[in-house]
Write a protein that holds these residues in place. Structure first.
Motif, PDB file in Angstrom:
ATOM      1  N   LEU A  38       9.503   1.972   1.627  1.00 56.84           N
ATOM      2  CA  LEU A  38       8.368   1.741   0.626  1.00 56.84           C
ATOM      3  C   LEU A  38       8.890   2.118  -0.851  1.00 56.84           C
ATOM      4  O   LEU A  38       8.719   1.726  -1.973  1.00 56.84           O
ATOM      5  N   SER A  53       0.770  -1.069  -0.128  1.00 51.25           N
ATOM      6  CA  SER A  53      -0.040  -0.221   0.120  1.00 51.25           C
ATOM      7  C   SER A  53       0.988   1.176   0.057  1.00 51.25           C
ATOM      8  O   SER A  53       2.147   1.120   0.548  1.00 51.25           O
ATOM      9  N   ASP A  54       0.220   2.418  -0.375  1.00 55.82           N
ATOM     10  CA  ASP A  54       1.030   3.652  -0.345  1.00 55.82           C
ATOM     11  C   ASP A  54       1.222   3.790   1.066  1.00 55.82           C
ATOM     12  O   ASP A  54       2.010   4.977   1.074  1.00 55.82           O
ATOM     13  N   GLU A  55       0.785   3.509   1.995  1.00 53.27           N
ATOM     14  CA  GLU A  55       1.052   3.785   3.541  1.00 53.27           C
ATOM     15  C   GLU A  55       2.279   2.852   4.001  1.00 53.27           C
ATOM     16  O   GLU A  55       2.537   2.973   5.239  1.00 53.27           O
ATOM     17  N   GLY A  56       2.581   2.003   3.177  1.00 55.19           N
ATOM     18  CA  GLY A  56       3.804   1.230   3.949  1.00 55.19           C
ATOM     19  C   GLY A  56       3.414  -0.195   4.323  1.00 55.19           C
ATOM     20  O   GLY A  56       4.192  -0.918   4.848  1.00 55.19           O
ATOM     21  N   PHE A  57       2.062  -0.625   4.012  1.00 55.29           N
ATOM     22  CA  PHE A  57       1.813  -1.960   4.710  1.00 55.29           C
ATOM     23  C   PHE A  57       2.022  -2.573   3.453  1.00 55.29           C
ATOM     24  O   PHE A  57       1.667  -2.609   2.137  1.00 55.29           O
ATOM     25  N   ASN A  99       8.575   2.018   6.453  1.00 54.13           N
ATOM     26  CA  ASN A  99       8.785   3.362   6.428  1.00 54.13           C
ATOM     27  C   ASN A  99       8.705   4.228   5.120  1.00 54.13           C
ATOM     28  O   ASN A  99       8.815   3.155   4.040  1.00 54.13           O
ATOM     29  N   GLU A 100       8.545   5.340   4.896  1.00 49.19           N
ATOM     30  CA  GLU A 100       8.441   5.910   3.720  1.00 49.19           C
ATOM     31  C   GLU A 100      10.106   5.506   2.771  1.00 49.19           C
ATOM     32  O   GLU A 100       9.667   5.368   1.478  1.00 49.19           O
ATOM     33  N   THR A 155       5.171  -3.586   7.802  1.00 51.69           N
ATOM     34  CA  THR A 155       5.039  -2.369   7.696  1.00 51.69           C
ATOM     35  C   THR A 155       6.582  -1.968   7.374  1.00 51.69           C
ATOM     36  O   THR A 155       7.512  -2.244   7.945  1.00 51.69           O
TER      37      THR A 155
END
Length: 113
Positions: A60, A39-43, A56-57, A54
């Motif tokens: 990702l 996901s774009d949130e790092g999941f 981090n940015e 998870t």
């Protein structure tokens, strides 16, 4: 002269084999990374194992770049430009991240760039 041509021919064939093996390896690594739902949130979810993670940015960014087929040095250059750090420091961080991915069986590639 004939022996020289044979050596050049064998060298060309060897280089082709190396290129082909590298292509196949990159394809297999991309297959492994492509199975991950990111996901774009790092999941990050691995449907093969059911494990979820998870990142981090930066993690990702690295995962997405690997999926695009970029090499660790290419990713390090992008990170160094984005975060104003040296490419060497970025590459060390990427290699450390790839080792973590390897421990979780999410990466099988080389970590030496």
């Amino acid at each position: 002269m004939e022996a020289l041509l044979k050596v050049k021919s064998n060298l060309g064939y060897s280089l082709f084999k190396i290129y082909l093996l590298n292509y196949i390896l990159n394809y297999l690594l991309a297959m492994k990374l492509s199975r991950l739902a990111i996901s774009d949130e790092g999941f990050v979810f691995d449907p093969e194992t059911g494990n979820a993670y998870t990142v981090n940015e930066t993690g990702l960014l690295v995962l997405k770049a690997l999926r695009e087929g970029k090499s660790p040095p290419e990713i390090a250059q992008a990170l160094s430009e984005k975060y104003e750090i040296s490419p060497g420091a970025a590459l060390r961080d990427i290699e450390e991240f790839l080792e973590i991915l390897r421990r979780y069986h999410l990466w099988e590639g080389k970590t030496d760039g």
